[in-house]
Design a protein around this motif. Sequence first.
Motif, PDB file in Angstrom:
ATOM      1  N   LYS A  41     -26.044 -52.177 -35.183  1.00  0.00           N
ATOM      2  CA  LYS A  41     -26.558 -50.973 -34.522  1.00  0.00           C
ATOM      3  C   LYS A  41     -27.436 -51.351 -33.337  1.00  0.00           C
ATOM      4  O   LYS A  41     -27.378 -50.720 -32.277  1.00  0.00           O
ATOM      5  CB  LYS A  41     -27.347 -50.119 -35.509  1.00  0.00           C
ATOM      6  N   LEU A  42     -28.253 -52.377 -33.517  1.00  0.00           N
ATOM      7  CA  LEU A  42     -29.132 -52.820 -32.437  1.00  0.00           C
ATOM      8  C   LEU A  42     -28.312 -53.374 -31.274  1.00  0.00           C
ATOM      9  O   LEU A  42     -28.656 -53.162 -30.112  1.00  0.00           O
ATOM     10  CB  LEU A  42     -30.123 -53.853 -32.948  1.00  0.00           C
ATOM     11  N   THR A  43     -27.223 -54.056 -31.570  1.00  0.00           N
ATOM     12  CA  THR A  43     -26.333 -54.546 -30.524  1.00  0.00           C
ATOM     13  C   THR A  43     -25.772 -53.381 -29.727  1.00  0.00           C
ATOM     14  O   THR A  43     -25.705 -53.427 -28.492  1.00  0.00           O
ATOM     15  CB  THR A  43     -25.191 -55.383 -31.134  1.00  0.00           C
ATOM     16  N   ASN A  44     -25.389 -52.310 -30.417  1.00  0.00           N
ATOM     17  CA  ASN A  44     -24.884 -51.121 -29.727  1.00  0.00           C
ATOM     18  C   ASN A  44     -25.973 -50.478 -28.869  1.00  0.00           C
ATOM     19  O   ASN A  44     -25.692 -49.979 -27.769  1.00  0.00           O
ATOM     20  CB  ASN A  44     -24.335 -50.112 -30.725  1.00  0.00           C
ATOM     21  N   MET A  45     -27.212 -50.473 -29.351  1.00  0.00           N
ATOM     22  CA  MET A  45     -28.325 -49.921 -28.565  1.00  0.00           C
ATOM     23  C   MET A  45     -28.537 -50.725 -27.289  1.00  0.00           C
ATOM     24  O   MET A  45     -28.750 -50.151 -26.216  1.00  0.00           O
ATOM     25  CB  MET A  45     -29.613 -49.927 -29.385  1.00  0.00           C
ATOM     26  N   VAL A  46     -28.476 -52.044 -27.404  1.00  0.00           N
ATOM     27  CA  VAL A  46     -28.644 -52.901 -26.233  1.00  0.00           C
ATOM     28  C   VAL A  46     -27.495 -52.685 -25.260  1.00  0.00           C
ATOM     29  O   VAL A  46     -27.701 -52.603 -24.041  1.00  0.00           O
ATOM     30  CB  VAL A  46     -28.760 -54.384 -26.652  1.00  0.00           C
ATOM     31  N   ASP A  47     -26.273 -52.554 -25.770  1.00  0.00           N
ATOM     32  CA  ASP A  47     -25.124 -52.301 -24.902  1.00  0.00           C
ATOM     33  C   ASP A  47     -25.286 -50.987 -24.141  1.00  0.00           C
ATOM     34  O   ASP A  47     -24.995 -50.915 -22.942  1.00  0.00           O
ATOM     35  CB  ASP A  47     -23.827 -52.273 -25.709  1.00  0.00           C
ATOM     36  N   TYR A  48     -25.772 -49.948 -24.810  1.00  0.00           N
ATOM     37  CA  TYR A  48     -25.978 -48.672 -24.139  1.00  0.00           C
ATOM     38  C   TYR A  48     -27.106 -48.780 -23.109  1.00  0.00           C
ATOM     39  O   TYR A  48     -27.008 -48.227 -22.011  1.00  0.00           O
ATOM     40  CB  TYR A  48     -26.288 -47.560 -25.138  1.00  0.00           C
ATOM     41  N   LEU A  49     -28.162 -49.502 -23.440  1.00  0.00           N
ATOM     42  CA  LEU A  49     -29.250 -49.700 -22.494  1.00  0.00           C
ATOM     43  C   LEU A  49     -28.748 -50.424 -21.245  1.00  0.00           C
ATOM     44  O   LEU A  49     -29.140 -50.083 -20.124  1.00  0.00           O
ATOM     45  CB  LEU A  49     -30.392 -50.491 -23.150  1.00  0.00           C
ATOM     46  N   LEU A  50     -27.852 -51.377 -21.412  1.00  0.00           N
ATOM     47  CA  LEU A  50     -27.264 -52.068 -20.265  1.00  0.00           C
ATOM     48  C   LEU A  50     -26.437 -51.124 -19.398  1.00  0.00           C
ATOM     49  O   LEU A  50     -26.444 -51.235 -18.170  1.00  0.00           O
ATOM     50  CB  LEU A  50     -26.421 -53.262 -20.730  1.00  0.00           C
ATOM     51  N   VAL A  51     -25.747 -50.178 -20.021  1.00  0.00           N
ATOM     52  CA  VAL A  51     -24.987 -49.181 -19.258  1.00  0.00           C
ATOM     53  C   VAL A  51     -25.937 -48.317 -18.433  1.00  0.00           C
ATOM     54  O   VAL A  51     -25.692 -48.050 -17.252  1.00  0.00           O
ATOM     55  CB  VAL A  51     -24.122 -48.305 -20.202  1.00  0.00           C
ATOM     56  N   VAL A  52     -27.043 -47.886 -19.036  1.00  0.00           N
ATOM     57  CA  VAL A  52     -28.035 -47.074 -18.322  1.00  0.00           C
ATOM     58  C   VAL A  52     -28.637 -47.872 -17.168  1.00  0.00           C
ATOM     59  O   VAL A  52     -28.802 -47.361 -16.059  1.00  0.00           O
ATOM     60  CB  VAL A  52     -29.128 -46.578 -19.291  1.00  0.00           C
ATOM     61  N   ILE A  53     -28.950 -49.138 -17.405  1.00  0.00           N
ATOM     62  CA  ILE A  53     -29.519 -49.985 -16.353  1.00  0.00           C
ATOM     63  C   ILE A  53     -28.515 -50.169 -15.221  1.00  0.00           C
ATOM     64  O   ILE A  53     -28.873 -50.101 -14.041  1.00  0.00           O
ATOM     65  CB  ILE A  53     -29.968 -51.340 -16.934  1.00  0.00           C
ATOM     66  N   ASP A  54     -27.240 -50.383 -15.551  1.00  0.00           N
ATOM     67  CA  ASP A  54     -26.217 -50.535 -14.519  1.00  0.00           C
ATOM     68  C   ASP A  54     -26.102 -49.272 -13.669  1.00  0.00           C
ATOM     69  O   ASP A  54     -25.973 -49.352 -12.445  1.00  0.00           O
ATOM     70  CB  ASP A  54     -24.864 -50.871 -15.147  1.00  0.00           C
ATOM     71  N   ASP A  55     -26.140 -48.103 -14.307  1.00  0.00           N
ATOM     72  CA  ASP A  55     -26.097 -46.841 -13.562  1.00  0.00           C
ATOM     73  C   ASP A  55     -27.303 -46.718 -12.646  1.00  0.00           C
ATOM     74  O   ASP A  55     -27.177 -46.293 -11.490  1.00  0.00           O
ATOM     75  CB  ASP A  55     -26.046 -45.640 -14.511  1.00  0.00           C
ATOM     76  N   TYR A  56     -28.476 -47.086 -13.139  1.00  0.00           N
ATOM     77  CA  TYR A  56     -29.695 -47.024 -12.337  1.00  0.00           C
ATOM     78  C   TYR A  56     -29.597 -47.960 -11.133  1.00  0.00           C
ATOM     79  O   TYR A  56     -29.932 -47.581 -10.007  1.00  0.00           O
ATOM     80  CB  TYR A  56     -30.909 -47.371 -13.196  1.00  0.00           C
ATOM     81  N   LEU A  57     -29.139 -49.183 -11.367  1.00  0.00           N
ATOM     82  CA  LEU A  57     -29.020 -50.149 -10.278  1.00  0.00           C
ATOM     83  C   LEU A  57     -27.981 -49.708  -9.258  1.00  0.00           C
ATOM     84  O   LEU A  57     -28.158 -49.915  -8.045  1.00  0.00           O
ATOM     85  CB  LEU A  57     -28.689 -51.530 -10.822  1.00  0.00           C
ATOM     86  N   TYR A  58     -26.902 -49.099  -9.716  1.00  0.00           N
ATOM     87  CA  TYR A  58     -25.876 -48.594  -8.819  1.00  0.00           C
ATOM     88  C   TYR A  58     -26.451 -47.495  -7.916  1.00  0.00           C
ATOM     89  O   TYR A  58     -26.241 -47.494  -6.704  1.00  0.00           O
ATOM     90  CB  TYR A  58     -24.668 -48.084  -9.599  1.00  0.00           C
TER      91      TYR A  58
END
Length: 101
Positions: A79-96
């Motif tokens: 579950k924590l791995t999935n949370m980190v993966d989602y956080l990376l998606v949010v960060i990528d959107d922010y950086l974009y």
Amino acid sequence: MRENNRNIVVQVENRSDNDGFHIYLSFSGQREYLMTHRHNGLLYELLKDGAVLGDMRRWKTGDIAGRIGRSPRSPRSGKLTNMVDYLLVVIDDYLYEREAC
């Protein structure tokens, strides 16, 4: 998007009312607010000391579990791995969006 993530650090700060924490991105010392996350002890424990974004992208389930002192076979590790993966998606959107402006 340009892949220049060496100096980006993900940091968390506990909120004073104890119902969650703020997540910030630090760009070579310049700190920018990313989001507020509801209370989640595992994610907070993982990110409380800061984590380099490039390293976060390479984390596997065993790496994440080892950082919080759990077994990689634990359901919470997945579950924590999935949370980190989602956080990376949010960060990528922010950086974009940041690059587009």
